[in-house]
Design a protein around this motif. Structure first.
Motif, PDB file in Angstrom:
ATOM      1  N   ASN A  19       0.808  -1.220   0.000  1.00 38.37           N
ATOM      2  CA  ASN A  19       0.000   0.000   0.000  1.00 38.37           C
ATOM      3  C   ASN A  19       0.841   1.271   0.000  1.00 38.37           C
ATOM      4  O   ASN A  19       0.367   2.314  -0.457  1.00 38.37           O
ATOM      5  N   MET A  20       2.088   1.185   0.478  1.00 34.67           N
ATOM      6  CA  MET A  20       3.006   2.310   0.287  1.00 34.67           C
ATOM      7  C   MET A  20       3.196   2.561  -1.208  1.00 34.67           C
ATOM      8  O   MET A  20       3.172   3.700  -1.670  1.00 34.67           O
ATOM      9  N   ALA A  21       3.385   1.481  -1.966  1.00 32.63           N
ATOM     10  CA  ALA A  21       3.565   1.603  -3.415  1.00 32.63           C
ATOM     11  C   ALA A  21       2.319   2.205  -4.064  1.00 32.63           C
ATOM     12  O   ALA A  21       2.421   3.044  -4.981  1.00 32.63           O
ATOM     13  N   PHE A  22       1.137   1.804  -3.586  1.00 35.58           N
ATOM     14  CA  PHE A  22      -0.113   2.356  -4.113  1.00 35.58           C
ATOM     15  C   PHE A  22      -0.196   3.861  -3.853  1.00 35.58           C
ATOM     16  O   PHE A  22      -0.558   4.647  -4.748  1.00 35.58           O
ATOM     17  N   ASP A 126       6.520  20.931  17.310  1.00 40.38           N
ATOM     18  CA  ASP A 126       5.131  20.947  16.839  1.00 40.38           C
ATOM     19  C   ASP A 126       4.889  19.990  15.670  1.00 40.38           C
ATOM     20  O   ASP A 126       3.766  19.908  15.165  1.00 40.38           O
ATOM     21  N   LEU A 127       5.913  19.288  15.217  1.00 35.09           N
ATOM     22  CA  LEU A 127       5.761  18.418  14.053  1.00 35.09           C
ATOM     23  C   LEU A 127       4.880  17.213  14.379  1.00 35.09           C
ATOM     24  O   LEU A 127       5.188  16.433  15.278  1.00 35.09           O
ATOM     25  N   ARG A 128       3.791  17.078  13.637  1.00 38.91           N
ATOM     26  CA  ARG A 128       2.916  15.917  13.720  1.00 38.91           C
ATOM     27  C   ARG A 128       2.467  15.571  12.301  1.00 38.91           C
ATOM     28  O   ARG A 128       2.393  16.448  11.439  1.00 38.91           O
ATOM     29  N   PRO A 129       2.128  14.319  12.034  1.00 37.93           N
ATOM     30  CA  PRO A 129       1.598  13.987  10.709  1.00 37.93           C
ATOM     31  C   PRO A 129       0.308  14.758  10.431  1.00 37.93           C
ATOM     32  O   PRO A 129      -0.491  15.012  11.333  1.00 37.93           O
ATOM     33  N   ASP A 130       0.120  15.109   9.161  1.00 36.00           N
ATOM     34  CA  ASP A 130      -1.139  15.738   8.748  1.00 36.00           C
ATOM     35  C   ASP A 130      -2.216  14.685   8.524  1.00 36.00           C
ATOM     36  O   ASP A 130      -3.405  14.945   8.720  1.00 36.00           O
ATOM     37  N   LEU A 131      -1.802  13.502   8.102  1.00 35.87           N
ATOM     38  CA  LEU A 131      -2.732  12.383   7.868  1.00 35.87           C
ATOM     39  C   LEU A 131      -2.018  11.085   8.200  1.00 35.87           C
ATOM     40  O   LEU A 131      -0.882  10.878   7.779  1.00 35.87           O
ATOM     41  N   THR A 132      -2.688  10.230   8.958  1.00 40.86           N
ATOM     42  CA  THR A 132      -2.165   8.901   9.255  1.00 40.86           C
ATOM     43  C   THR A 132      -3.177   7.865   8.792  1.00 40.86           C
ATOM     44  O   THR A 132      -4.351   7.919   9.176  1.00 40.86           O
ATOM     45  N   LEU A 133      -2.720   6.953   7.961  1.00 45.00           N
ATOM     46  CA  LEU A 133      -3.545   5.840   7.508  1.00 45.00           C
ATOM     47  C   LEU A 133      -3.145   4.610   8.314  1.00 45.00           C
ATOM     48  O   LEU A 133      -1.998   4.158   8.237  1.00 45.00           O
ATOM     49  N   LEU A 134      -4.079   4.103   9.091  1.00 45.65           N
ATOM     50  CA  LEU A 134      -3.825   2.944   9.952  1.00 45.65           C
ATOM     51  C   LEU A 134      -4.436   1.706   9.313  1.00 45.65           C
ATOM     52  O   LEU A 134      -5.659   1.554   9.269  1.00 45.65           O
ATOM     53  N   LEU A 135      -3.572   0.826   8.805  1.00 46.65           N
ATOM     54  CA  LEU A 135      -4.035  -0.438   8.249  1.00 46.65           C
ATOM     55  C   LEU A 135      -4.306  -1.392   9.400  1.00 46.65           C
ATOM     56  O   LEU A 135      -3.393  -1.724  10.157  1.00 46.65           O
ATOM     57  N   ILE A 197      -8.167   3.703   0.920  1.00 45.13           N
ATOM     58  CA  ILE A 197      -7.039   4.633   0.938  1.00 45.13           C
ATOM     59  C   ILE A 197      -7.275   5.774  -0.037  1.00 45.13           C
ATOM     60  O   ILE A 197      -7.042   6.948   0.283  1.00 45.13           O
ATOM     61  N   ASP A 198      -7.750   5.442  -1.230  1.00 41.09           N
ATOM     62  CA  ASP A 198      -8.045   6.462  -2.237  1.00 41.09           C
ATOM     63  C   ASP A 198      -9.065   7.468  -1.711  1.00 41.09           C
ATOM     64  O   ASP A 198      -8.892   8.688  -1.849  1.00 41.09           O
ATOM     65  N   THR A 199     -10.120   6.983  -1.070  1.00 43.03           N
ATOM     66  CA  THR A 199     -11.153   7.864  -0.514  1.00 43.03           C
ATOM     67  C   THR A 199     -10.566   8.788   0.550  1.00 43.03           C
ATOM     68  O   THR A 199     -10.846   9.998   0.569  1.00 43.03           O
TER      69      THR A 199
END
Length: 211
Positions: A19-22, A126-135, A197-199
């Motif tokens: 999914n990283m590749a995707f 203050d650095l934090r991810p803007d989006l995290t995708l949890l599989l 993931i796309d959504t």
């Protein structure tokens, strides 16, 4: 304009590599300039620390030492890769970040989340991810997949109860921060996983453009 920071998280065998590749292809299709990296690792020094952390050894690894090594690698990674890329307007796609520390060292090892939060603030500011995708995937299914793939490293060799605690900690992080953390059901067929993931990415870009 500063770049966006996207992280991909999950326990063993959830399909992060595929999914990283995707996601990489998705960002390319959107004509977004990005860098791909991973944790622990991402720089020569941080990769050396990764090797120290993952290698089996006769010496018992002190849990606080493990935690500090994670953040030592992260500090170098942020300074050398993540911050320069974001400042240059590039997006950063990272295979695991600090949520993994809360999950593995916090949930799995039982380390104090207060101590993790203190180190997080010290190293990241203050650095934090803007989006995290949890599989997300049932632990037994993920371990079966992971153990077919390769010989287990020091973390992958842990017992199933360890990974159950890791998964629970990940899901709790997602419950606490639902805007940033999007849970993806990784037990579904790959096409449906990538549809989720796309959504999530489409929604993220739409909100970013609106801001």
């Amino acid at each position: 304009m500063r770049g966006k920071f996207i992280t991909l998280e999950g326990t063993e065998g959830v399909g992060k590599t595929t999914n990283m590749a995707f996601i990489q292809q998705w960002l390319t299709d959107q004509c977004i300039d990005f860098v791909t990296t991973r944790e622990p690792g991402g720089t020569p020094l941080a990769e050396d620390i990764r090797h120290l952390l993952l290698t089996h050894r006769d010496e018992a690894v002190d849990e606080t030492a493990e935690l500090l090594l994670m953040f030592a690698a992260r500090s170098q990674h942020i300074a050398q890769v993540i911050e320069p890329a974001l400042a240059a307007g590039k997006w950063v796609l990272c295979d695991r970040f600090t949520d993994a520390t809360y999950a593995y060292q916090g949930g799995g090892r039982g380390q104090s989340t207060e101590h993790i939060a203190q180190l997080e603030q010290l190293v990241q500011g203050d650095l934090r991810p803007d989006l995290t995708l949890l599989l997300d995937l049932p632990v037994d299914v993920g371990l079966q997949r992971a153990r077919k793939r390769s010989d287990p490293d020091r973390f992958e060799a842990e017992r199933q109860q360890f990974f159950t605690r890791v998964r629970d900690a990940y899901l709790e992080r997602a419950r606490q921060q639902p805007k940033r953390c999007q849970v993806v059901d990784a037990s579904l067929p790959l096409e449906q996983v990538q549809g989720q993931i796309d959504t999530a990415l489409q929604q993220f870009i739409a909100e970013a453009n609106h801001d």
